[in-house]
Design a protein around this motif. Structure first.
Motif, short mmCIF file in Angstrom:
data_model
loop_
_atom_site.label_atom_id
_atom_site.label_comp_id
_atom_site.label_asym_id
_atom_site.label_seq_id
_atom_site.Cartn_x
_atom_site.Cartn_y
_atom_site.Cartn_z
N VAL A 58 1.07 -1.25 0.06
CA VAL A 58 -0.08 -0.13 0.20
C VAL A 58 0.63 1.57 -0.13
O VAL A 58 0.52 2.39 -1.06
CB VAL A 58 -1.12 0.47 1.19
N PRO A 59 1.79 1.33 0.53
CA PRO A 59 2.84 2.56 1.04
C PRO A 59 3.57 2.54 -0.54
O PRO A 59 3.71 4.14 -1.26
CB PRO A 59 2.83 2.90 2.30
N ALA A 60 4.11 1.79 -0.91
CA ALA A 60 4.60 2.34 -2.50
C ALA A 60 3.22 2.32 -3.91
O ALA A 60 3.62 3.09 -4.65
CB ALA A 60 5.20 0.62 -3.06
N LEU A 61 2.13 2.08 -3.63
CA LEU A 61 0.86 2.58 -4.49
C LEU A 61 0.99 3.82 -3.83
O LEU A 61 1.00 4.64 -5.41
CB LEU A 61 0.19 1.15 -4.74
N LEU A 62 1.01 4.02 -2.80
CA LEU A 62 0.45 5.35 -3.12
C LEU A 62 1.55 6.27 -2.80
O LEU A 62 0.81 7.69 -2.98
CB LEU A 62 -0.40 5.85 -1.29
N LYS A 64 -1.50 9.98 5.23
CA LYS A 64 -1.14 11.66 4.00
C LYS A 64 -1.95 11.51 2.89
O LYS A 64 -1.94 9.78 3.06
CB LYS A 64 0.21 12.04 3.92
N PRO A 65 -2.45 12.40 2.36
CA PRO A 65 -3.65 12.01 0.70
C PRO A 65 -2.49 11.20 0.34
O PRO A 65 -1.19 11.62 0.22
CB PRO A 65 -3.64 13.36 0.70
N PRO A 66 -2.66 10.36 -0.68
CA PRO A 66 -2.04 9.48 -2.07
C PRO A 66 -1.12 10.71 -2.36
O PRO A 66 -0.83 11.80 -2.94
CB PRO A 66 -2.75 9.03 -2.47
N VAL A 118 -6.70 -4.21 -9.41
CA VAL A 118 -5.79 -3.12 -10.65
C VAL A 118 -4.50 -3.19 -11.50
O VAL A 118 -4.36 -3.37 -12.06
CB VAL A 118 -5.73 -1.24 -10.49
N ARG A 119 -3.54 -2.84 -9.57
CA ARG A 119 -1.75 -3.11 -10.35
C ARG A 119 -1.59 -4.36 -10.88
O ARG A 119 -0.80 -4.19 -11.46
CB ARG A 119 -1.41 -2.81 -8.42
N VAL A 120 -2.46 -5.26 -10.08
CA VAL A 120 -1.83 -6.75 -10.70
C VAL A 120 -2.25 -6.97 -12.06
O VAL A 120 -1.28 -6.98 -12.79
CB VAL A 120 -2.11 -7.85 -9.32
#
Length: 380
Positions: free
Chosen positions: A182-186, A248-250, A302-304
């Motif tokens: 999640v932190p990587a995608l955000l 924090k927002p993305p 979605v990312r996968v």
């Protein structure tokens, strides 16, 4: 045909169908076409929808995180057989066939992951300790529920099995995978493949967090539910704020990241709702499961699908159809929560929530299901 053996191509469509059927039952019920869905709906969603997506993701990600090998031809054939068994079990009377199919799925998934872990070239990410706890509670919970179909169990043991299967396993898996992904995608951390190797100190920290998280469910069932719910909410808040940077927002501005961010906040809000207004327990749980974990599952998928299938990554940033679909999936949880406001709107809002979820699924599936079967776009 390298892409043909990617596990998500088998399990994600199956999970999507389970997500459809498990909720479509609520649309059929008012016309008396099915029996009361409340008896089967939770199991279909946990053992069908979530478990299929978990299997597809882990069988795709674990070989990469451990720098080992992907699914073999036999793995692929066995996966297809397990998916078929899962669907056939829904057509058979009683819950024994379905629990049996779920147990086999867990056994295969644990075997698949353990086989690659034992010959790993890289250690999996530290948060994946939660994944191990999640798989353990999932199979233990399913075994207890399966055993309860044959004999009368102690009520506390049965309750523990039920909460393990219907709550613990999926939240553990989300906290484990999410703390890396999640932190990587955000946009707050490097992509998982670019992050540093794990450290003994961090592994120990996540081990303690995972065991404490597991203890909250044991405590809720056997000792003190209010204390357990409060401690769990604290743990979820700590993990999502410290590791997910949820406050924090993305940083990456995209339809997918905003959906992911909203879904994570839904889990946090739902966890604290259980503490503050415990009399609305079932409704807060649906905020966690629908607006939270359900939406999060599809946003990660979605990312996968896009990255592993070589599709245009701009879809996750700008797709208006994805934006509407994600909003409907989020709204379905709020609509289901509103059913708890009063008995006079309960049944109607269950129906509205089901319809909203179905439309969100159809929009998401219209974009991404075909991309799991056909690779027509140039890989980035």
């Amino acid at each position: 045909m390298k892409n043909a053996v990617d596990a998500y191509r088998l399990f994600f469509p199956a999970g999507w169908l389970m997500a459809f059927w498990g909720v479509f039952l609520w649309i059929l019920f008012p016309w008396k076409l099915v029996s009361y869905p409340g008896l089967n709906h939770p199991e279909i969603m946990m053992g069908g929808f979530f478990l299929c997506f978990v299997s597809g993701f882990l069988m795709t990600a674990v070989p990469r995180f451990t720098a080992t090998f992907g699914p073999s031809e036999n793995d692929q054939k066995f996966s297809l057989a397990l998916i078929a068994l899962l669907f056939v079990s829904l057509l058979l009377p009683g819950k024994k066939p379905f629990y049996f199919a779920i147990i086999l799925n867990f056994i295969f998934l644990i075997y698949f992951c353990a086989k690659r872990f034992l010959v790993r070239k890289n250690d999996p990410p530290e948060p994946f300790i939660f994944v191990g706890v999640g798989l353990f509670t999932g199979i233990v919970g399913a075994l207890i529920l399966f055993a309860a179909e044959f004999t009368e169990l102690n009520f506390q043991i049965y309750s523990l099995g039920k909460i393990f299967f219907l709550q613990t396993y999926i939240l553990c898996l989300v906290l484990g995978v999410g703390s890396r992904l999640v932190p990587a995608l955000l946009g707050w951390a490097p992509l998982p493949t670019e992050q540093k190797q794990s450290s003994a100190k961090n592994r120990k920290m996540f081990l303690y967090l995972a065991l404490l998280f597991l203890l909250t469910y044991v405590c809720e069932t056997l000792v003190n539910a209010p204390l357990a719910l409060a401690l769990r909410a604290v743990l979820i808040t700590f993990i999502t704020m410290k590791f997910w940077k949820l406050y924090k927002p993305p940083q990456r501005k995209a339809v997918q990241t905003w959906g992911l961010w909203l879904s994570a906040w839904s889990v946090v809000v739902g966890a604290w709702g259980l503490v503050v207004v415990p009399q609305m327990r079932i409704h807060w749980l649906h905020i966690i499961y629908i607006s939270g974990l359900g939406l999060m599952t599809f946003m990660i998928a979605v990312r996968v699908v896009l990255s592993h299938g070589g599709h245009d990554m701009a879809i996750e940033k700008k797709s208006k159809i994805l934006a509407v679909g994600a909003f409907l999936l989020f709204l379905a949880g709020l609509t289901r929560f509103s059913a708890g406001i009063g008995p006079h709107i309960y049944q109607s809002h269950l129906l509205y929530a089901a319809v909203t979820w179905i439309f969100g699924l159809l929009l998401w599936g219209g974009i991404f299901i075909p991309k799991m079967f056909f690779i027509t776009e140039k890989k980035n």
